[in-house]
Design a protein around this motif. Structure first.
Motif, short mmCIF file in Angstrom:
data_model
loop_
_atom_site.label_atom_id
_atom_site.label_comp_id
_atom_site.label_asym_id
_atom_site.label_seq_id
_atom_site.Cartn_x
_atom_site.Cartn_y
_atom_site.Cartn_z
N SER A 98 38.92 15.11 34.54
CA SER A 98 39.94 14.27 33.52
C SER A 98 41.21 14.49 33.87
N PHE A 99 42.25 13.54 33.56
CA PHE A 99 43.57 13.61 33.82
C PHE A 99 44.26 12.38 33.26
N LYS A 100 45.50 12.34 32.37
CA LYS A 100 46.25 11.34 32.03
C LYS A 100 47.51 11.46 32.76
N PRO A 101 47.82 10.51 33.54
CA PRO A 101 49.10 10.27 34.46
C PRO A 101 50.05 9.95 33.39
N GLY A 102 51.23 10.77 33.29
CA GLY A 102 52.53 10.38 32.53
C GLY A 102 53.17 9.19 33.08
N GLU A 103 54.43 8.81 32.39
CA GLU A 103 55.20 7.58 32.66
C GLU A 103 56.05 7.55 34.08
N ALA A 104 56.28 8.98 34.44
CA ALA A 104 56.95 9.00 35.46
C ALA A 104 55.96 9.60 36.74
N ALA A 105 54.57 9.60 36.51
CA ALA A 105 53.62 9.75 37.72
C ALA A 105 53.35 8.58 38.54
N ASP A 106 52.78 8.85 39.70
CA ASP A 106 52.34 7.85 40.48
C ASP A 106 51.17 8.24 41.07
N PRO A 107 50.09 8.02 40.16
CA PRO A 107 48.74 8.55 40.43
C PRO A 107 48.07 7.78 41.44
N ALA A 108 47.19 8.54 42.39
CA ALA A 108 46.43 7.83 43.55
C ALA A 108 45.10 7.25 42.60
#
Length: 364
Positions: free
Chosen positions: A174-184
């Motif tokens: 599990s993970f939660k991308p932050g506002e500056a992230a660019d998740p795959a």
């Protein structure tokens, strides 16, 4: 082909990272970007060897022993080291030393001794410590095969005669991308659950950078979670000295005669004869007194090396036969081994064996 190309081949075979700390291996003289004209392989790089390289049209010398071992504070030609270096510089000849990087190789110096004696090798005498790590990482299940392929290609997963070794298990990450992230995968600000594969592979020390580069460039995640864990396991095919055995036991007299004949010894020094047969032996090219204890612990019948001092022979303690065949004699075939390797890898350049005997010791 540039000289660097030869260096790459040599270091793929005998990585400098496995040379002993006291040693001075690698390119000692010359421009690694110079165009290669020819290679001369020698045990030592003396002034006469540099002359031979000039005469035979070679601009690279691959020497087993490093001509520069201690730091040079001046190069005035006042001793044999400085004269060799000056002449090499004058004639644009590169000098590369392989030394203990090849000593620690499974198919290096000690392999060659056993092969010359007709003995079958079985294990390293003193396995080199701190040469393995375990990589643990997590990847979306659909990507696991591709990532494993990349890690294996970079050198991970080798154990002895086996390659592409790994352990995998599945679970949920599990993970939660932050506002500056660019998740795959997943969305910014939302916790995401993903079926993942946990991958565990061994990573040899000399492959560490390449393996991590392959991991980061192949993995789809923006932030790759991984652990690189030092482990106490030793690589059983890496280290100093080697243990081997004869198919048929020899008497002590037969064994010493075999050494004298095959290794072309001017003289042999040995501890007290014990009247025992010789079948299991240990060998270590060069100065090997430090490994007498390891040879005794291994239960060998004889230990063959060089440069034993007077008191070293007492440490045999009637448990094994200690044999000093001479430093040069124990390493003389190393240059043949290097020529054989380079000749297989380089077909369009001359790889020449030095014809100069650099042994500084003479016998009556």
């Amino acid at each position: 082909m540039q000289i660097q190309g030869v260096i790459d081949l040599l270091e793929a075979w005998a990585p400098r990272s496995y040379a002993e700390d006291f040693d001075n291996t690698g390119l000692l003289v010359g421009d690694r970007h110079a165009t290669l004209k020819g290679i001369l392989v020698s045990l030592d790089c003396l002034e006469a060897v540099v002359d031979e390289a000039v005469e035979r049209g070679c601009n690279m010398i691959v020497s087993f022993h490093p001509i520069i071992f201690k730091g040079l504070k001046k190069i005035t030609g006042s001793d044999y080291v400085q004269r060799a270096v000056l002449k090499a510089i004058k004639h644009d000849i590169a000098i590369y030393a392989i030394h203990t990087a090849l000593d620690n190789n499974w198919e290096g110096v000690n392999h060659q001794i056993l092969q010359t004696l007709g003995a079958t090798k079985s294990s390293v005498l003193i396995p080199k410590a701190n040469t393995l790590k375990k990589l643990v990482t997590y990847v979306p299940q659909a990507e696991s095969k591709g990532l494993l392929d990349a890690l294996f290609a970079a050198g991970a997963g080798a154990i002895g005669d086996y390659s592409e070794c790994a352990f995998t298990s599945t679970g949920e990450g599990s993970f939660k991308p932050g506002e500056a992230a660019d998740p795959a995968l997943g969305k910014q600000g939302e916790r995401h659950y993903e079926s993942e594969t946990r991958i565990e592979v061994l990573v040899p020390f000399h492959c560490e950078s390449a393996v991590i580069k392959a991991l980061l460039s192949t993995h789809s995640y923006e932030e790759v979670a991984y652990d690189l864990i030092p482990i106490s396991n030793t690589d059983k095919q890496l280290g100093m000295g080697m243990i081997g055995s004869f198919e048929t036991p020899l008497s002590e007299a037969e064994f010493l005669a075999l050494l004298k004949e095959r290794m072309h010894c001017g003289g042999i020094r040995h501890s007290k004869l014990l009247g025992k047969s010789i079948q299991k032996i240990a060998v270590l090219g060069g100065s090997g007194a430090f490994a007498i204890g390891a040879a005794k612990a291994a239960g060998v019948d004889a230990y063959v090396s060089a440069d034993f001092k007077y008191h070293d022979f007492f440490s045999a303690e009637q448990r094994l036969l200690l044999v000093d065949i001479g430093h040069y004699e124990s390493e003389q075939y190393t240059k043949n081994l290097i020529v054989q390797y380079l000749t297989k890898k380089i077909t369009n350049f001359a790889v020449l064996l030095s014809e100069i005997n650099t042994n500084p010791i003479f016998y009556l």
